[in-house]
Design a protein around this motif. Structure first.
Motif, short mmCIF file in Angstrom:
data_model
loop_
_atom_site.label_atom_id
_atom_site.label_comp_id
_atom_site.label_asym_id
_atom_site.label_seq_id
_atom_site.Cartn_x
_atom_site.Cartn_y
_atom_site.Cartn_z
N PRO A 14 0.80 -1.12 -0.24
CA PRO A 14 0.00 -0.19 0.21
C PRO A 14 0.56 1.01 0.29
O PRO A 14 2.08 0.86 1.04
CB PRO A 14 -0.87 -0.10 1.10
CG PRO A 14 -0.52 -2.22 1.62
CD PRO A 14 0.05 -2.08 1.29
N GLY A 15 -0.02 2.35 -0.67
CA GLY A 15 1.55 3.40 -0.75
C GLY A 15 1.88 3.34 -2.19
O GLY A 15 2.62 4.20 -2.23
N GLY A 16 2.60 2.18 -2.74
CA GLY A 16 3.53 2.03 -4.04
C GLY A 16 3.02 2.68 -5.04
O GLY A 16 1.51 2.91 -5.04
N SER A 17 3.77 2.03 -6.27
CA SER A 17 3.31 2.83 -6.95
C SER A 17 3.53 1.35 -8.44
O SER A 17 4.53 0.62 -8.15
CB SER A 17 3.95 3.92 -8.00
OG SER A 17 3.78 5.27 -7.33
N LEU A 18 3.00 1.14 -9.65
CA LEU A 18 3.07 -0.05 -10.38
C LEU A 18 3.32 0.88 -11.60
O LEU A 18 1.70 2.30 -11.37
CB LEU A 18 1.76 -0.48 -10.67
CG LEU A 18 2.04 -1.89 -9.97
CD1 LEU A 18 1.48 -3.11 -9.40
CD2 LEU A 18 3.78 -2.12 -9.79
N LYS A 86 -3.54 1.50 -3.65
CA LYS A 86 -4.85 1.17 -2.19
C LYS A 86 -5.06 -0.40 -2.25
O LYS A 86 -5.22 -1.05 -3.31
CB LYS A 86 -6.39 1.93 -2.26
CG LYS A 86 -5.72 2.99 -2.05
CD LYS A 86 -6.63 3.82 -1.79
CE LYS A 86 -6.54 5.33 -2.16
NZ LYS A 86 -7.91 6.60 -1.75
N PRO A 87 -4.69 -1.82 -1.20
CA PRO A 87 -5.64 -2.57 -1.44
C PRO A 87 -7.27 -3.06 -2.26
O PRO A 87 -6.66 -3.64 -3.03
CB PRO A 87 -5.34 -3.32 -0.08
CG PRO A 87 -4.80 -2.29 1.60
CD PRO A 87 -4.99 -1.16 0.17
N GLU A 88 -8.25 -1.30 -2.16
CA GLU A 88 -9.29 -2.07 -2.82
C GLU A 88 -8.52 -2.00 -4.69
O GLU A 88 -9.14 -1.83 -5.13
CB GLU A 88 -9.72 -0.62 -2.04
CG GLU A 88 -9.60 0.78 -2.37
CD GLU A 88 -9.06 0.45 -0.98
OE1 GLU A 88 -8.24 0.48 0.04
OE2 GLU A 88 -9.35 1.85 -0.13
N THR A 112 -1.95 -6.91 -7.44
CA THR A 112 -2.26 -7.52 -6.10
C THR A 112 -1.61 -5.78 -5.08
O THR A 112 0.20 -5.77 -5.30
CB THR A 112 -1.61 -8.45 -5.20
OG1 THR A 112 -2.25 -10.08 -6.70
CG2 THR A 112 -1.85 -8.18 -4.47
N VAL A 113 -2.57 -5.63 -3.68
CA VAL A 113 -1.69 -4.37 -3.50
C VAL A 113 -2.29 -5.12 -1.53
O VAL A 113 -2.87 -5.75 -1.67
CB VAL A 113 -2.42 -3.01 -3.37
CG1 VAL A 113 -1.86 -2.21 -2.14
CG2 VAL A 113 -2.58 -2.88 -5.08
#
Length: 115
Positions: A14-18, A86-88, A112-113
């Motif tokens: 969470p908070g990361g980027s792709l 976010k996980p969502e 997948t977060v």
């Protein structure tokens, strides 16, 4: 026939980027619209972002300010930069392009977060 191949998915905290890419088998300058969709388990496929006629861009409310749709014309690719994940946001992400009245889908890439 147009082939689309997505890449760039994976597992991120969470908070990361792709950064997702969707490579087309023909020039994307011929596409009338290009879109990203996603489908989470048990949910319907939903529109994430769409770019039409190079100027019209729309985002789902849930991703506004975090996701950016763009293109790499040299690589004939549609891009989705996803920040502050976010996980969502966990889902299979699909690209869709419309060419001469027909629409084409990629095979999807899993995002997948999770911590």
């Amino acid at each position: 026939q147009v082939q689309l191949v997505e890449s760039g998915g994976g597992l991120v905290q969470p908070g990361g980027s792709l950064r997702l890419s969707c490579a087309a088998s023909i020039s994307i300058s011929t596409m009338s619209s290009m879109s990203w969709y996603r489908q989470a388990p048990g949910k319907e496929r939903e529109l994430v972002a769409v770019r039409a006629a190079d100027t019209i861009i729309r985002y789902a409310d849930s991703v506004k300010g975090r996701f950016t749709i763009g293109s790499d014309n040299e690589k004939n690719s549609l891009i989705l930069q996803m920040n502050t994940l976010k996980p969502e946001d966990t889902a299979v992400y699909y690209c869709k392009m419309r060419h001469r009245g027909f629409q084409y889908w990629g095979q999807g890439t899993q995002v997948t977060v999770s911590s």
